[in-house]
Design an enzyme around this catalytic site. Sequence first.
Site: not given
Ligand code: SIN
Length: 324
Positions: A18, A101-102
């Site tokens: 993200t 983040t995932d």
């Molecule tokens: C995020 O980064 O918050 C979600 C998408 C990802 O993990 O690449």
Amino acid sequence: MVSVKKTQKVVVLGTGGTIAGTAANAFEQVVYTAAQLGVDQLTAAVPGLDAVLGGRQLVVEQVAQLDSKDMDHATWQRLTHRCAHWLAQEDVGALVITHGTDTLEETAWFLQSVLQPCKPLVMVCAMRPASSSEADGPQNLRDALLVSAQPLATGVCVVCAGVIHSARFVQKVHPYRLDAFSSGDAGPLGWMQSGQVQWSTVYDRSALQMPALAKQVMSSDARLWPVVEVVFSHAGAGRRVVDALVQAGVSGLVVAGSGNGTVHHAVEAALKEAEQAGVRVRLSTRCQEGQMVGKSRLWPDMEGLSPLKARISLMLELLVESGV
Ligand code: SIN
């Protein structure tokens, strides 16, 4: 302002997420596409970049460009190669990795387990896309660069929303809020305070080393790494999932038990049979916080690791034994 040797480089490796995402307009924070901007664009957006670098030379490299839900072992292997390459350069003081983040906590634990870097390897992310009028990525990346200049920083850590977490304890605990990560009972390694890094614990740098495990990870075929899966114990659970996974040829299973590592009797019976068939079984808890206590367990645990990180550690344990 940071104080580091002027000749030092800081290398920022981009992998997507993200933090590199874009949406249709500047007010959209939920519907967007991750992994759209290059890592060079991300560093260019850092406020006061020159002051943050404090004379260090910035090097950027795009290692991958993906939504981290799709992270895979081949990408981990490529990332290990690039990290090992840069960590071995004497004039490289630190690495920063931009990541979604995932699955960030999984990549962080994998890199810590495999590389055990004594130089700082700071992972950073964002909860809002880069196109947002209130994007958190530039500030998070600024904080990560500041942490990367800290002489006391060592090993893999995660920086998000002004908090510094260790690879071992960090978990994503919220799907939307900016401060989406927690280190649970262990607490954070530190935090940002008025543009300065504040450590909660002081830890030492050890000698530069390249563990044998890193060499094996980099030289083996990632498609041949032992298959380890996570199974959950839950109300109404049966033996179907375990049986199907054994049938599919898994080498290891981590069971995310309820509470203090209790396992539904049907799952327990299936896992015991799986073990007799040669599958390595390890126990973890599906509880979000805390660790299992006491010793009377069905299977060994992985020293308090979450089920997802226990999966990585068991896979690496089996990889070492396999000699692949
Ligand atoms: C995020 O980064 O918050 C979600 C998408 C990802 O993990 O690449």
